[in-house]
Motif scaffolding. Structure first.
Motif, PDB file in Angstrom:
ATOM      1  N   SER A 180       0.790  -1.212   0.007  1.00  0.00           N
ATOM      2  CA  SER A 180       0.107   0.106  -0.157  1.00  0.00           C
ATOM      3  C   SER A 180       0.916   1.277   0.193  1.00  0.00           C
ATOM      4  O   SER A 180       1.776   1.493  -0.897  1.00  0.00           O
ATOM      5  CB  SER A 180      -1.062  -0.243   1.172  1.00  0.00           C
ATOM      6  N   HIS A 239      -7.729  -5.164  -0.648  1.00  0.00           N
ATOM      7  CA  HIS A 239      -6.615  -4.365  -0.601  1.00  0.00           C
ATOM      8  C   HIS A 239      -5.496  -5.002   0.670  1.00  0.00           C
ATOM      9  O   HIS A 239      -4.310  -4.710   0.550  1.00  0.00           O
ATOM     10  CB  HIS A 239      -6.788  -3.034  -0.142  1.00  0.00           C
ATOM     11  N   THR A 264      -6.588   0.857  -3.944  1.00  0.00           N
ATOM     12  CA  THR A 264      -5.568   0.931  -5.315  1.00  0.00           C
ATOM     13  C   THR A 264      -6.139   0.015  -6.311  1.00  0.00           C
ATOM     14  O   THR A 264      -5.778  -1.095  -6.428  1.00  0.00           O
ATOM     15  CB  THR A 264      -4.087   0.644  -4.657  1.00  0.00           C
ATOM     16  N   VAL A 323      -3.037   0.086 -10.821  1.00  0.00           N
ATOM     17  CA  VAL A 323      -1.778  -0.747 -10.341  1.00  0.00           C
ATOM     18  C   VAL A 323      -1.175  -1.584 -11.680  1.00  0.00           C
ATOM     19  O   VAL A 323       0.091  -1.630 -11.761  1.00  0.00           O
ATOM     20  CB  VAL A 323      -2.137  -1.961  -9.155  1.00  0.00           C
ATOM     21  N   SER A 324      -2.079  -2.171 -12.453  1.00  0.00           N
ATOM     22  CA  SER A 324      -1.771  -2.764 -13.770  1.00  0.00           C
ATOM     23  C   SER A 324      -0.924  -1.802 -14.709  1.00  0.00           C
ATOM     24  O   SER A 324      -0.067  -1.971 -15.366  1.00  0.00           O
ATOM     25  CB  SER A 324      -2.826  -3.093 -14.437  1.00  0.00           C
ATOM     26  N   VAL A 339       0.170   4.518  -6.138  1.00  0.00           N
ATOM     27  CA  VAL A 339       0.915   4.814  -7.153  1.00  0.00           C
ATOM     28  C   VAL A 339       1.205   6.196  -7.242  1.00  0.00           C
ATOM     29  O   VAL A 339       0.382   7.147  -6.818  1.00  0.00           O
ATOM     30  CB  VAL A 339       0.061   4.178  -8.604  1.00  0.00           C
ATOM     31  N   TRP A 347      -3.221  10.617  -5.437  1.00  0.00           N
ATOM     32  CA  TRP A 347      -2.095  10.120  -6.462  1.00  0.00           C
ATOM     33  C   TRP A 347      -1.384  11.424  -6.492  1.00  0.00           C
ATOM     34  O   TRP A 347      -0.987  11.655  -7.852  1.00  0.00           O
ATOM     35  CB  TRP A 347      -2.639   9.609  -7.715  1.00  0.00           C
ATOM     36  N   THR A 369      -1.537  -7.525  -6.848  1.00  0.00           N
ATOM     37  CA  THR A 369      -2.876  -6.959  -6.474  1.00  0.00           C
ATOM     38  C   THR A 369      -3.865  -7.680  -6.591  1.00  0.00           C
ATOM     39  O   THR A 369      -4.054  -8.939  -7.241  1.00  0.00           O
ATOM     40  CB  THR A 369      -2.548  -5.685  -7.325  1.00  0.00           C
ATOM     41  N   VAL A 387       4.755  -7.369  -9.026  1.00  0.00           N
ATOM     42  CA  VAL A 387       3.632  -6.539  -8.524  1.00  0.00           C
ATOM     43  C   VAL A 387       2.413  -7.478  -8.360  1.00  0.00           C
ATOM     44  O   VAL A 387       2.251  -8.231  -9.242  1.00  0.00           O
ATOM     45  CB  VAL A 387       3.220  -5.321  -9.337  1.00  0.00           C
ATOM     46  N   ALA A 411      -0.291  -4.412  -3.718  1.00  0.00           N
ATOM     47  CA  ALA A 411      -1.429  -3.464  -3.614  1.00  0.00           C
ATOM     48  C   ALA A 411      -0.844  -1.970  -3.549  1.00  0.00           C
ATOM     49  O   ALA A 411      -1.285  -1.277  -2.646  1.00  0.00           O
ATOM     50  CB  ALA A 411      -2.383  -3.844  -2.722  1.00  0.00           C
TER      51      ALA A 411
END
Length: 278
Positions: free
Chosen positions: A115, A251, A227, A232-233, A142, A203, A220, A218, A139
């Motif tokens: 996070s 999350h 998120t 996230v992708s 960003v 963000w 998630t 990564v 997760a």
């Protein structure tokens, strides 16, 4: 916390080494036998502390990996901050605590953040790429380059944020944990810097992700409301990371009942990218 936690306690007899170095509280789990496997550094998320990694660290100790988790300043056993400094403290400032933990390792570790701790870890990797061997983001919050729609949590920048009531906190942070564990997890949450919460929901943090040179994994969940999987992708694609999307998971990845599978995946990935010999 719950049966999984008790099981890990019984499976691993060693107690962690607790220390405070330069004001940073560290929880250091070492395997029962000598191991040359790359160590891990764990960075917790907002409102949490190093306690969120207890079962995870025990799993990795059983798997032969040393790991260190840290408390951010103003969290857990780390140095407390005066109110004016804490209210204005950015997620990116956590790079200081990460640096203290990394300095305890004889060789570059794999850095793992959840996070807000994921964003702090990403920022550390961008500014100190030679000090770590790899990066795992769970997760992650960003940076602004990959911003999505704001998460409209009400925030007063002159007041600590949260924790919200138990039902809301459980929904946002640990919905995948067994219901019997919710109260115990909730009791350990703490209020958070409103500046950090603003960065995590609007963000606004800036990170030079082009400076990241280490391999990145990564992980998630597709039910994450804080998120969202889409942003996230986008981050994963933008930094050339390997991406794992867990179906039906929210999350709170370290508390989800898939946590052992997550650990095994991280361990396998780290062994592969670091060419470790089994």
């Amino acid at each position: 916390m719950g049966l999984a936690y008790v099981h890990r306690m019984n499976a691993h007899e060693e107690s962690p080494l607790l220390s405070v170095i330069d004001g940073v509280a560290l929880t250091d789990f070492r395997p029962a036998d000598e191991s040359s496997r790359t160590p891990l550094i764990f960075v917790h998320g907002g409102l949490h502390g190093s306690w969120q990694w207890d079962s995870t660290q025990r799993w990795f100790a059983d798997a032969g990996r040393r790991s260190i988790s840290l408390d951010w300043f103003a969290h857990g056993g780390s140095r407390q901050l005066d109110a004016s400094e804490w209210l204005r403290r950015s997620i990116l400032d956590v790079r200081e605590e990460i640096g203290v933990a990394v300095a305890q390792c004889a060789s570059p570790p794999v850095l793992i953040g959840h996070s807000m701790g994921g964003l702090a870890s990403l920022a550390y990797a961008a500014t100190h790429p030679s000090r770590i061997a790899g990066l795992v983001l769970l997760a992650p919050v960003v940076p602004e380059r990959f911003a999505g729609a704001p998460v409209e949590l009400p925030i007063d920048v002159d007041q600590p944020w949260g924790p919200p009531p138990l039902d809301i906190a459980a929904h946002l942070f640990f919905d995948g944990a067994p219901a019997a564990e919710h109260e115990a997890i909730y009791a350990q949450l703490q209020a958070e810097s409103p500046t950090a919460v603003w960065e995590a929901t609007r963000w606004t943090a800036t990170v030079d992700v082009d400076a990241i040179t280490v391999p990145v994994l990564v992980i998630t969940g597709d039910k994450d409301e804080l998120t969202p999987v889409e942003i996230v992708s986008s981050l994963a694609e933008g930094i050339g990371a390997e991406l794992v999307i867990l179906p039906g998971v929210g999350h709170g990845l370290p508390f989800d009942q898939s946590w052992i599978d997550q650990c095994a995946r991280i361990d396998s990935w780290a062994s592969k990218i670091l060419n470790e010999v089994s």
